[in-house]
Scaffold this motif. Structure first.
Motif, mmCIF file in Angstrom:
data_model
loop_
_atom_site.group_PDB
_atom_site.id
_atom_site.type_symbol
_atom_site.label_atom_id
_atom_site.label_comp_id
_atom_site.label_asym_id
_atom_site.label_seq_id
_atom_site.Cartn_x
_atom_site.Cartn_y
_atom_site.Cartn_z
ATOM 1 N N LEU A 100 0.829 -1.204 0.000
ATOM 2 C CA LEU A 100 0.000 0.000 0.000
ATOM 3 C C LEU A 100 0.865 1.257 0.000
ATOM 4 O O LEU A 100 0.551 2.228 -0.697
ATOM 5 N N ASN A 101 1.973 1.228 0.726
ATOM 6 C CA ASN A 101 2.869 2.386 0.743
ATOM 7 C C ASN A 101 3.445 2.671 -0.637
ATOM 8 O O ASN A 101 3.549 3.832 -1.045
ATOM 9 N N VAL A 102 3.795 1.628 -1.382
ATOM 10 C CA VAL A 102 4.301 1.813 -2.748
ATOM 11 C C VAL A 102 3.205 2.411 -3.636
ATOM 12 O O VAL A 102 3.459 3.328 -4.417
ATOM 13 N N VAL A 103 1.985 1.904 -3.509
ATOM 14 C CA VAL A 103 0.867 2.415 -4.316
ATOM 15 C C VAL A 103 0.620 3.891 -3.989
ATOM 16 O O VAL A 103 0.441 4.718 -4.897
ATOM 17 N N ILE A 104 0.639 4.246 -2.722
ATOM 18 C CA ILE A 104 0.435 5.648 -2.325
ATOM 19 C C ILE A 104 1.563 6.521 -2.866
ATOM 20 O O ILE A 104 1.322 7.602 -3.413
ATOM 21 N N ASP A 105 2.801 6.068 -2.737
ATOM 22 C CA ASP A 105 3.942 6.843 -3.234
ATOM 23 C C ASP A 105 3.846 7.073 -4.741
ATOM 24 O O ASP A 105 4.088 8.184 -5.230
ATOM 25 N N ARG A 106 3.492 6.040 -5.479
ATOM 26 C CA ARG A 106 3.335 6.190 -6.941
ATOM 27 C C ARG A 106 2.211 7.169 -7.264
ATOM 28 O O ARG A 106 2.333 7.986 -8.178
ATOM 29 N N HIS A 107 1.141 7.055 -6.533
ATOM 30 C CA HIS A 107 0.003 7.945 -6.732
ATOM 31 C C HIS A 107 0.428 9.402 -6.532
ATOM 32 O O HIS A 107 0.137 10.268 -7.361
ATOM 33 N N LEU A 108 1.110 9.685 -5.445
ATOM 34 C CA LEU A 108 1.528 11.062 -5.148
ATOM 35 C C LEU A 108 2.543 11.561 -6.172
ATOM 36 O O LEU A 108 2.512 12.732 -6.560
ATOM 37 N N GLN A 109 3.410 10.678 -6.635
ATOM 38 C CA GLN A 109 4.373 11.053 -7.670
ATOM 39 C C GLN A 109 3.642 11.402 -8.969
ATOM 40 O O GLN A 109 3.932 12.409 -9.604
ATOM 41 N N ASP A 110 2.687 10.567 -9.360
ATOM 42 C CA ASP A 110 1.904 10.840 -10.574
ATOM 43 C C ASP A 110 1.095 12.120 -10.423
ATOM 44 O O ASP A 110 0.968 12.902 -11.368
ATOM 45 N N LEU A 111 0.542 12.336 -9.234
ATOM 46 C CA LEU A 111 -0.270 13.527 -8.989
ATOM 47 C C LEU A 111 0.540 14.799 -9.169
ATOM 48 O O LEU A 111 0.027 15.798 -9.663
ATOM 49 N N SER A 112 1.813 14.754 -8.819
ATOM 50 C CA SER A 112 2.636 15.959 -8.911
ATOM 51 C C SER A 112 2.820 16.438 -10.350
ATOM 52 O O SER A 112 3.176 17.590 -10.586
#
Length: 195
Positions: A56-68
């Motif tokens: 889940l932490n990897v998924v959240i990190d990818r999400h925030l990176q994509d969001l930026s």
């Protein structure tokens, strides 16, 4: 195992995890189900991610990176209707491709504040971009001087978020419109009301 196989397994496991999050939710997603869906041994999941939390932490990190970078390729044309349709499409495509964060966010936000923040970051970023855009269009006199920019921004954010939720959660045709109807009727209607 080769580096290529390691990378492939990593992605297979992540994709299986995301798929299960969307289908059955975080609580019902187990390491065994992830391994079975990814067609790998459960020990491979543990070795790569330690546990479900690590995934889940990897998924959240990818999400925030994509969001930026979500609106990096967007260039305003000054045509409010077309610009708002384009921004809506970008937002909807991002939301659909990251829907697991929203789904898990609704389910787990009380237990995991980081997930709640990740879900909140999407409309916050969207709102900031829209606010800047609306202020610019108002300065250029493309938006009526009587329009309350803050209210218009929130209306647009909420309209888009509501549409996204209806698409991923409802099948009733009384609640869901096609994307073409959404962009060409709801978004263009709102855009016209600003002029």
């Amino acid at each position: 195992m080769s580096k290529e196989n390691e990378d492939t397994n990593y992605e297979l496991i992540l994709n299986a995890f995301v798929s299960l999050l969307i289908r059955v939710g975080y609580q019902a997603t187990t390491i065994n189900k992830i391994a079975e869906t990814a067609n790998v041994n459960p020990s491979t999941v543990f070795r790569k991610f330690k546990d479900k939390e690590g995934l889940l932490n990897v998924v959240i990190d990818r999400h925030l990176q994509d969001l930026s970078t979500i609106f990096d390729d967007f260039t305003a044309t000054g045509n409010i209707e077309n610009d708002l349709v384009t921004m809506s499409k970008i937002y909807q495509e991002f939301q659909v491709s990251h829907q697991e964060i929203v789904v898990v966010g609704f389910q787990e936000s009380f237990k995991r504040p980081d997930i709640a923040k990740a879900v909140e970051d999407i409309p916050i970023k969207f709102k900031a971009i829209l606010l800047a855009y609306f202020n610019d269009m108002k300065q250029q006199k493309k938006i009526a001087s009587t329009i309350d920019i803050d209210s218009a921004t929130m209306n647009f954010v909420l309209l888009n978020f509501g549409y996204f939720i209806s698409v991923i959660r409802f099948n009733n045709p009384k609640l869901v419109v096609t994307s073409n109807e959404f962009y060409n009727k709801q978004i263009r209607f709102l855009a016209k009301s600003l002029q």
